[in-house]
Design an enzyme around this catalytic site. Structure first.
Site, PDB file in Angstrom:
ATOM      1  N   ASP A 198       0.821  -1.222   0.000  1.00 43.28           N
ATOM      2  CA  ASP A 198       0.000   0.000   0.000  1.00 43.28           C
ATOM      3  C   ASP A 198       0.851   1.267   0.000  1.00 43.28           C
ATOM      4  O   ASP A 198       2.000   1.274   0.464  1.00 43.28           O
ATOM      5  CB  ASP A 198      -0.876   0.034   1.261  1.00 43.28           C
ATOM      6  CG  ASP A 198      -2.053  -0.924   1.168  1.00 43.28           C
ATOM      7  OD1 ASP A 198      -2.083  -1.741   0.236  1.00 43.28           O
ATOM      8  OD2 ASP A 198      -2.937  -0.839   2.043  1.00 43.28           O
ATOM      9  N   ASP A 199       0.238   2.334  -0.494  1.00 36.88           N
ATOM     10  CA  ASP A 199       0.714   3.726  -0.345  1.00 36.88           C
ATOM     11  C   ASP A 199       1.791   4.167  -1.340  1.00 36.88           C
ATOM     12  O   ASP A 199       2.259   5.292  -1.261  1.00 36.88           O
ATOM     13  CB  ASP A 199       1.226   4.026   1.072  1.00 36.88           C
ATOM     14  CG  ASP A 199       0.153   3.882   2.136  1.00 36.88           C
ATOM     15  OD1 ASP A 199      -0.951   3.415   1.796  1.00 36.88           O
ATOM     16  OD2 ASP A 199       0.413   4.218   3.296  1.00 36.88           O
TER      17      ASP A 199
ATOM     18  N   HIS B 262      -6.020   3.261  -4.185  1.00 28.26           N
ATOM     19  CA  HIS B 262      -5.947   3.442  -2.721  1.00 28.26           C
ATOM     20  C   HIS B 262      -6.257   4.908  -2.365  1.00 28.26           C
ATOM     21  O   HIS B 262      -5.742   5.419  -1.384  1.00 28.26           O
ATOM     22  CB  HIS B 262      -4.551   3.028  -2.243  1.00 28.26           C
ATOM     23  CG  HIS B 262      -4.416   2.817  -0.762  1.00 28.26           C
ATOM     24  ND1 HIS B 262      -5.357   2.168   0.001  1.00 28.26           N
ATOM     25  CD2 HIS B 262      -3.416   3.150   0.108  1.00 28.26           C
ATOM     26  CE1 HIS B 262      -4.954   2.132   1.263  1.00 28.26           C
ATOM     27  NE2 HIS B 262      -3.788   2.728   1.363  1.00 28.26           N
TER      28      HIS B 262
ATOM     29  N   HIS C 118      -5.130   9.610   0.410  1.00 35.37           N
ATOM     30  CA  HIS C 118      -4.998   8.684   1.526  1.00 35.37           C
ATOM     31  C   HIS C 118      -5.709   9.215   2.776  1.00 35.37           C
ATOM     32  O   HIS C 118      -5.195   9.155   3.890  1.00 35.37           O
ATOM     33  CB  HIS C 118      -3.520   8.416   1.842  1.00 35.37           C
ATOM     34  CG  HIS C 118      -3.311   7.138   2.600  1.00 35.37           C
ATOM     35  ND1 HIS C 118      -3.192   7.099   3.958  1.00 35.37           N
ATOM     36  CD2 HIS C 118      -3.242   5.855   2.185  1.00 35.37           C
ATOM     37  CE1 HIS C 118      -3.026   5.849   4.349  1.00 35.37           C
ATOM     38  NE2 HIS C 118      -3.064   5.079   3.292  1.00 35.37           N
TER      39      HIS C 118
ATOM     40  N   HIS D 131       3.684  -2.449   3.158  1.00 33.19           N
ATOM     41  CA  HIS D 131       3.721  -1.051   2.682  1.00 33.19           C
ATOM     42  C   HIS D 131       5.030  -0.743   1.960  1.00 33.19           C
ATOM     43  O   HIS D 131       6.099  -0.953   2.521  1.00 33.19           O
ATOM     44  CB  HIS D 131       3.549  -0.089   3.857  1.00 33.19           C
ATOM     45  CG  HIS D 131       2.180  -0.136   4.453  1.00 33.19           C
ATOM     46  ND1 HIS D 131       1.791  -1.124   5.318  1.00 33.19           N
ATOM     47  CD2 HIS D 131       1.111   0.675   4.282  1.00 33.19           C
ATOM     48  CE1 HIS D 131       0.528  -0.930   5.651  1.00 33.19           C
ATOM     49  NE2 HIS D 131       0.085   0.162   5.036  1.00 33.19           N
TER      50      HIS D 131
END
Ligand SMILES: [Zn+2]
Length: 271
Positions: free
Chosen positions: A83-84, A134, A138, A228
């Site tokens: 993620d991210d 995503h 965020h 991540h």
């Protein structure tokens, strides 16, 4: 039936007012007979708020609607998800490790980071991995209205399409937080909401060895592992532990006979 137009935050505000009202009634000894309704209804209201909030934040809850948090358990398949990102140099380091072991993974990209590093997003896809949405900033979607949510999702999809040439089919809300409206927004766009079943908390940076041990301890057939490569909107946020842990996790799980697949492949293995 659940009213799909209700937001969790609005329900919590109403419950808070009701609970305060009930407890005030009880405190001032009003309507205490025969059974202290103020106190008991107040407690019921608090329990309801805790229940509704837990189901919005627990990754595996299906209370507000369908989400995917694991694949079928018949085969020794697992899906690594990051993620991210994109977040160089860590994303690229992870890609090199994945290549070294011929592993395919899924990257849930943040729109703002795709805008900053479109070439890294493109590299992820070119090297055979899946990409998901995503959101753009965020942000916790529970706090956003529908219009803001539209923008968060659509702007990210557009950027991913422009950078990679593919349209994401999967969506992961930041922190996994969702309510009926968040799920509805995803459904309207044919985006599958993908959560996780294995969470080594790599973002807390407990050390690569600890991250890997946690994954190995929690792993199961069909596991979706949350890692991540990025850190929200923090460009260059240190993910070196997640990079090192990636190699340890792959080595150990491959040794145990697990095969790494993308989310699409994991879900298709059902058929
Ligand atoms: Zn995230």
């Amino acid at each position: 039936m659940l009213d799909y137009k209700l937001r969790l935050v609005s329900i919590l505000i109403v419950l808070t007012v009701l609970v305060i009202g009930c407890l005030v009634l009880d405190y001032f000894h009003l309507r205490r007979r025969p059974w202290r309704p103020g106190l008991y209804l107040g407690i019921l209201g608090i329990a309801g708020a805790v229940f509704l909030t837990s189901n919005a934040v627990l990754p595996t809850s299906l209370f507000y609607g369908a989400v995917v948090y694991q694949g079928p358990s018949v085969e020794k398949l697992v899906a690594l998800t990051y993620d991210d990102g994109p977040n160089p140099p860590y994303t690229l380091q992870i890609l090199d490790i994945l290549d070294k072991y011929s592993v395919k993974a899924t990257f849930f990209l943040v729109g703002e980071n795709v805008r900053t590093y479109p070439e890294v997003a493109r590299t992820i896809v070119q090297r055979g991995h899946q990409v998901g949405n995503h959101t753009f900033h965020h942000e916790d979607l529970l706090k956003l209205n529908r219009t803001q949510m539209d923008k968060e999702i659509d702007a990210t999809t557009e950027l991913i399409e422009a950078a990679t040439g593919v349209s994401p089919k999967v969506f992961r809300p930041p922190h996994g937080f969702r309510d009926p409206v968040v799920l509805e927004q995803a459904k309207e766009r044919n985006l599958r909401v993908v959560q996780w079943s294995v969470m080594p908390r790599d973002w807390k940076k407990p050390g690569a060895e600890v991250i890997a041990e946690r994954v190995v301890r929690q792993v199961h057939n069909g596991a979706i592992i949350l890692m991540h490569d990025g850190d929200g909107l923090n460009h260059g946020g240190d993910r070196s532990q997640s990079v090192t842990a990636t190699e340890l996790v792959i080595q150990r799980l491959q040794q145990q006979g697990y095969r790494f697949v993308t989310i699409d492949e994991l879900l298709a293995s059902n058929r």
